[in-house]
Write a protein that holds these residues in place. Structure first.
Motif, short mmCIF file in Angstrom:
data_model
loop_
_atom_site.label_atom_id
_atom_site.label_comp_id
_atom_site.label_asym_id
_atom_site.label_seq_id
_atom_site.Cartn_x
_atom_site.Cartn_y
_atom_site.Cartn_z
N ILE A 72 1.01 -1.33 0.15
CA ILE A 72 0.16 0.08 -0.02
C ILE A 72 0.86 1.21 -0.01
O ILE A 72 0.52 2.28 -0.32
N TYR A 73 2.06 1.05 0.43
CA TYR A 73 3.06 2.32 0.33
C TYR A 73 3.45 2.91 -0.82
O TYR A 73 4.23 3.81 -0.88
N ARG A 74 3.11 1.82 -1.96
CA ARG A 74 3.37 2.72 -3.28
C ARG A 74 2.64 3.69 -3.47
O ARG A 74 3.00 4.58 -4.29
N HIS A 75 1.31 3.92 -2.76
CA HIS A 75 0.50 4.95 -3.14
C HIS A 75 0.23 5.71 -2.09
O HIS A 75 -1.06 6.38 -2.18
N LEU A 76 0.74 5.48 -0.72
CA LEU A 76 0.44 5.99 0.45
C LEU A 76 1.63 6.79 1.05
O LEU A 76 2.72 6.10 1.08
N GLY A 77 1.58 8.04 1.89
CA GLY A 77 2.46 8.70 2.21
C GLY A 77 2.23 8.91 3.78
O GLY A 77 0.82 9.08 4.16
N LEU A 78 2.99 8.62 4.82
CA LEU A 78 2.57 8.65 6.37
C LEU A 78 3.37 9.67 6.98
O LEU A 78 4.60 9.73 6.78
N VAL A 79 2.73 10.61 7.57
CA VAL A 79 3.57 11.55 8.72
C VAL A 79 3.07 11.07 10.13
O VAL A 79 1.90 11.57 10.50
N SER A 80 3.70 10.15 10.72
CA SER A 80 3.24 9.85 12.24
C SER A 80 3.52 11.22 13.09
O SER A 80 4.24 11.77 12.77
N GLU A 81 2.67 10.98 14.10
CA GLU A 81 2.99 12.00 15.15
C GLU A 81 4.35 11.93 15.89
O GLU A 81 4.96 12.79 16.20
N ARG A 82 4.56 10.64 16.22
CA ARG A 82 5.71 10.43 17.01
C ARG A 82 6.99 10.45 16.00
O ARG A 82 7.02 9.75 14.88
#
Length: 303
Positions: A72-82
């Motif tokens: 899924i990370y091919r089309h997903l970007g994530l900026v976590s709080e930690r």
């Protein structure tokens, strides 16, 4: 267009229910995930990111299950709080490493573009440990954007940013939403959500308390009176006339003008021009004084 779909999703830890039977679909545009601290926003984002499995229900990212699916990370970007940033790296090295992990064909070009997007070009050669929290946050956003994802998830993205940095980040999120990407960001600060997105998903005690345009949500709360601040050419005369209007539940008149509490938003806003015309008055100001996201939020958490 990639979507985020949750169907009857719950997550519990022993006897503690963190997320309770949430169903929502997120498409292109910017959506604010709003709720007080401890409401379950981070748990929800962690499930969307594939870090946690739903205890029940189905969660799909771009039509694929999020849990145990690194694809899924091919089309997903994530900026976590930690934060999980190695301070000894420069911003350039950190973002370039992200590009290489995604196996992009031209990682240097992708890293350069992402750094420019968050306005970190001038500081890209500095080590991250020398950055302010806002600069570190922007560097993490660049790493999440390096592969040009169709879905972007951000957990409290404005933490530590100064006013100029916040304005730029808001503008960047607007641009991404307008270009057809699906952007979801969480916040417990009402002004952030109100300025960036008119569309909200409100989480209260693990439940989805409201979904949609927050002004529409407020107007659908028919059990709560709608408060209007009004100024006219003769506030006293208008107040007397409004006493006989069926949609008016109460009013106050003072030196600041006329405050009206209406039980039916639509009926009152349709009746007011007719009453003013009949009385030969001109309405100079009509402000719904409880249409803010803060009012909606207050109503929802005390309902």
């Amino acid at each position: 267009m990639k979507t985020v779909e949750l169907t009857n999703v719950s997550r519990w830890y022993g006897n503690v229910v963190a997320i309770n039977n949430v169903t929502m679909t997120l498409g292109s545009g910017v959506t604010g995930l709003l709720g007080p601290n401890g409401a379950g926003k981070t748990t929800l984002l962690h499930m969307m990111s594939g870090f946690l499995a739903p205890s029940q229900g189905e969660l799909l990212i771009g039509g694929e299950p999020a849990w145990r699916n690194p694809g899924i990370y091919r089309h997903l970007g994530l900026v976590s709080e930690r934060e999980a940033v190695h301070g000894f790296l420069t911003a350039w090295e950190f973002v370039l490493a992200s590009a290489k992990l995604h196996k992009l064909p031209q990682p240097e070009q992708a890293a350069r573009r992402a750094i420019e997007l968050v306005e970190m070009t001038d500081a890209q050669s500095r080590r991250i440990e020398t950055f302010s929290k806002g600069m570190r946050q922007r560097t993490r956003v660049a790493a999440a954007l390096v592969h040009d994802p169709e879905i972007l998830l951000l957990d409290e993205p404005f933490n530590g940013m100064d006013p100029r940095q916040r304005l730029h980040m808001m503008e960047l999120l607007h641009q991404m939403g307008s270009s057809g990407r699906t952007v979801l960001f969480s916040s417990h600060i009402l002004e952030e959500v109100e300025e960036v997105s008119g569309t909200v998903q409100v989480i209260v005690a693990g439940r989805l308390a409201a979904s949609g345009d927050y002004r529409t949500i407020r107007r659908l709360m028919t059990h709560r009176p709608h408060v209007f601040a009004i100024r006219s050419t003769d506030d006293r005369r208008l107040a007397v006339a409004l006493m006989h209007e069926e949609s008016v539940n109460g009013l106050d008149l003072d030196q600041g003008g006329l405050t009206v509490r209406a039980g039916d938003y639509g009926a009152f806003t349709r009746a007011l021009p007719k009453i003013a015309l009949r009385e030969g008055l001109r309405v100079r100001q009509l402000i719904p004084s409880d249409e803010s996201l803060e009012s909606v939020f207050a109503y929802l958490i005390t309902a």
